[in-house]
Design an enzyme around this catalytic site. Structure first.
Site, short mmCIF file in Angstrom:
data_model
loop_
_atom_site.label_atom_id
_atom_site.label_comp_id
_atom_site.label_asym_id
_atom_site.label_seq_id
_atom_site.Cartn_x
_atom_site.Cartn_y
_atom_site.Cartn_z
N ASN A 1 -88.16 29.06 5.76
CA ASN A 1 -87.03 29.49 6.61
C ASN A 1 -85.69 29.34 5.91
O ASN A 1 -84.65 29.25 6.57
CB ASN A 1 -87.07 28.74 7.95
CG ASN A 1 -87.16 27.24 7.77
OD1 ASN A 1 -86.91 26.73 6.68
ND2 ASN A 1 -87.51 26.53 8.82
N ARG B 1 -79.28 18.13 8.61
CA ARG B 1 -79.80 17.20 9.61
C ARG B 1 -78.61 16.51 10.26
O ARG B 1 -77.67 16.10 9.56
CB ARG B 1 -80.73 16.14 8.98
CG ARG B 1 -82.13 16.66 8.64
CD ARG B 1 -82.93 17.08 9.87
NE ARG B 1 -84.22 17.66 9.56
CZ ARG B 1 -84.50 18.97 9.54
NH1 ARG B 1 -83.57 19.85 9.83
NH2 ARG B 1 -85.71 19.40 9.27
N GLN C 1 -82.92 14.81 18.87
CA GLN C 1 -83.27 16.12 19.43
C GLN C 1 -84.41 15.98 20.42
O GLN C 1 -85.41 15.33 20.07
CB GLN C 1 -83.64 17.08 18.29
CG GLN C 1 -82.45 17.40 17.41
CD GLN C 1 -82.71 18.47 16.36
OE1 GLN C 1 -81.84 18.74 15.56
NE2 GLN C 1 -83.88 19.06 16.32
N HIS D 1 -81.09 23.51 17.86
CA HIS D 1 -81.72 23.64 16.53
C HIS D 1 -82.58 24.91 16.48
O HIS D 1 -83.74 24.89 16.90
CB HIS D 1 -82.57 22.39 16.28
CG HIS D 1 -83.05 22.26 14.87
ND1 HIS D 1 -83.66 21.15 14.39
CD2 HIS D 1 -82.99 23.12 13.81
CE1 HIS D 1 -83.97 21.31 13.12
NE2 HIS D 1 -83.58 22.51 12.75
P1 NAI Z 1 -84.46 21.78 -1.28
O1 NAI Z 1 -85.35 20.63 -1.53
O2 NAI Z 1 -84.76 23.10 -1.90
O3 NAI Z 1 -82.95 21.40 -1.69
C1 NAI Z 1 -82.36 20.20 -1.35
C2 NAI Z 1 -81.30 19.88 -2.40
O4 NAI Z 1 -80.55 18.74 -1.94
C3 NAI Z 1 -81.91 19.53 -3.76
O5 NAI Z 1 -81.28 20.31 -4.76
C4 NAI Z 1 -81.59 18.05 -3.91
O6 NAI Z 1 -81.36 17.66 -5.25
C5 NAI Z 1 -80.32 17.93 -3.07
N1 NAI Z 1 -80.01 16.57 -2.66
C6 NAI Z 1 -80.86 15.60 -2.23
N2 NAI Z 1 -80.17 14.48 -1.99
C7 NAI Z 1 -78.88 14.74 -2.26
C8 NAI Z 1 -77.69 13.96 -2.21
N3 NAI Z 1 -77.71 12.66 -1.87
N4 NAI Z 1 -76.54 14.55 -2.54
C9 NAI Z 1 -76.50 15.85 -2.95
N5 NAI Z 1 -77.59 16.63 -3.04
C10 NAI Z 1 -78.77 16.07 -2.68
O7 NAI Z 1 -84.40 21.91 0.32
P2 NAI Z 1 -83.95 23.16 1.19
O8 NAI Z 1 -85.11 24.06 1.43
O9 NAI Z 1 -82.71 23.74 0.61
O10 NAI Z 1 -83.63 22.44 2.58
C11 NAI Z 1 -82.62 21.45 2.65
C12 NAI Z 1 -82.64 20.80 4.02
O11 NAI Z 1 -82.21 21.73 5.00
C13 NAI Z 1 -84.02 20.35 4.49
O12 NAI Z 1 -84.40 19.12 3.95
C14 NAI Z 1 -83.81 20.28 5.98
O13 NAI Z 1 -83.32 19.00 6.34
C15 NAI Z 1 -82.73 21.32 6.26
N6 NAI Z 1 -83.28 22.50 6.96
C16 NAI Z 1 -82.77 22.84 8.18
C17 NAI Z 1 -83.30 23.87 8.90
C18 NAI Z 1 -82.72 24.28 10.23
O14 NAI Z 1 -83.38 25.00 10.98
N7 NAI Z 1 -81.52 23.87 10.56
C19 NAI Z 1 -84.46 24.64 8.43
C20 NAI Z 1 -84.85 24.29 7.06
C21 NAI Z 1 -84.30 23.22 6.39
#
Ligand code: NAI
Length: 358
Positions: free
Chosen positions: A117, A256, A285, A309
């Site tokens: 997503n 989040r 939530q 959400h």
């Molecule tokens: P991803 O794993 O591809 O990217 C996450 C990035 O955050 C990585 O590059 C990582 O190095 C970076 N990161 C981790 N800790 C960090 C920090 N302390 N400071 C800076 N960067 C940091 O994950 P993706 O697919 O981009 O998703 C990210 C988040 O988005 C998910 O973990 C989820 O919580 C949220 N999400 C929300 C959705 C919604 O419906 N609102 C749906 C899908 C994801």
């Protein structure tokens, strides 16, 4: 084998719209398939407290399916009671509702449908940035009220062109946000991530990395949060960090809820330090009726773009994460290797680096 799924209730919408696959009613479309193989499939929305279906069935389930949109919080205590549990599947992206460190210790695998997503969320982020910067919500509310006073809206409406936009986290979603912002001719696109983008990827979106978070936020007109929730990001955007934001900046959080301190955000809106806050994620939530971010506003009565959400649960996204959930379970049942990008916790160790394991 017992498979337990905690999903959100879809009500009338789900009975009339079968593509709402991620609901209790439509059960990710896998009931017949699981039952044809003799498995028991329990699906429920009841997730809180000792009498919930979640706590009742977790004790002997082998596979747990959860969704970030209605998170079944799998705490360390519940893991200790879950004697048969081998696999947790997140139907979507983001597994922070599972105590991952305890899952590692207990040899429970945690997989999510990576990428399912990310476009859905990236589009929502761009929309949220635009609706804040352009002061859309109060303008629409004015129309519904029957009023018409252009200057009351225009006094706090801007163009995105010429602004500095920065993402905390430049992974799948953060990068897609940068890609989608390119044609808006922002002054600059910047990012903060402990993993630098590969050189070619950074060049393709013309994004500059800033290594210090306070320095990073002080340069942004718009900050968008796109990192996972883990020990290192819980409360990352708090009163102290908000002081370093530009006065009048906008903040979008679809990552989040608990990454941003809700009271500090509401106070920054009330004082005028933040001009707007938008997103779809909440520290709890469903969000309680009186959650402060439902109604927090800037000094001009706008600046709130909060929604339930749903950014990552569009019908397009549901089709992808339902089919991805089925593939993960199919692999597990047949002993086939899982897609590496879906594995957050493998047997006894983290496989993903996104949850702070560097
Ligand atoms: P991803 O794993 O591809 O990217 C996450 C990035 O955050 C990585 O590059 C990582 O190095 C970076 N990161 C981790 N800790 C960090 C920090 N302390 N400071 C800076 N960067 C940091 O994950 P993706 O697919 O981009 O998703 C990210 C988040 O988005 C998910 O973990 C989820 O919580 C949220 N999400 C929300 C959705 C919604 O419906 N609102 C749906 C899908 C994801």
């Amino acid at each position: 084998m017992k498979i337990l799924a905690i999903l959100y209730k879809g009500g009338n919408a789900a009975t009339s719209e079968p593509r709402l696959l991620g609901t209790v009613e439509n059960q990710l479309g896998i009931r017949k398939w699981l039952e044809s193989q003799g498995h028991e499939y329990i699906v429920s929305e009841s997730k809180e407290g000792p009498d919930s279906d979640f706590q009742k069935h977790i004790v002997d389930a082998e596979i747990l399916i959860t969704t970030p949109f209605h998170p079944g919080y799998l705490t360390g205590d519940l893991i200790a009671k879950a004697k048969n549990l081998k696999l947790c599947v997140t139907a979507g992206v983001g597994s922070d509702h599972i105590d991952l460190n305890t899952a590692v210790k207990h040899g429970i695998q945690v997989l999510e449908v990576s990428g399912s997503n990310v476009v859905s969320v990236a589009e929502h982020v761009v929309m949220s940035i635009l609706l804040l910067v352009r002061n859309f919500v109060p303008a629409h509310e004015m129309i519904e009220r029957g009023d018409w006073m252009v200057s009351d809206i225009a006094r706090n409406a801007f163009d995105l062109e010429g602004k500095v936009v920065g993402t905390i986290g430049a992974g799948r979603i953060g990068y897609r946000v940068l890609q989608r912002l390119l044609p808006f001719d922002c002054k600059e696109l910047i990012y903060y991530d402990y993993a630098p983008l590969p050189e070619a990827a950074g060049k393709a979106v013309n994004a500059r990395r800033v290594e210090d978070l306070k320095d990073f936020v002080s340069q942004c007109d718009v900050v968008t949060v796109n990192c996972p929730l883990h020990e290192g990001t819980l409360g990352l955007v708090n009163a102290d960090l908000l002081k370093h934001f530009k006065k009048g900046a906008w903040l979008v959080n679809t990552a989040r809820g608990a990454i941003c301190d809700k009271d500090a955000v509401a106070a920054a809106l009330a004082s005028g330090h933040l001009n707007g806050y938008a997103g779809d994620v909440w520290n709890v939530q469903p969000a309680p009726k009186d959650h402060i971010l439902r109604t927090a506003k800037n000094t001009l009565g706008g600046g709130n773009g909060m929604v339930p959400h749903y950014s990552g649960t569009t019908l397009d996204a549901q089709a992808r994460y339902a089919s991805g959930t089925k593939s993960i379970i199919e692999n597990y049942l047949s002993g086939k290797a899982q897609e590496p990008q879906n594995i957050i916790v493998g047997i006894g160790k983290y496989e993903s680096k996104a949850y702070g394991q560097r």
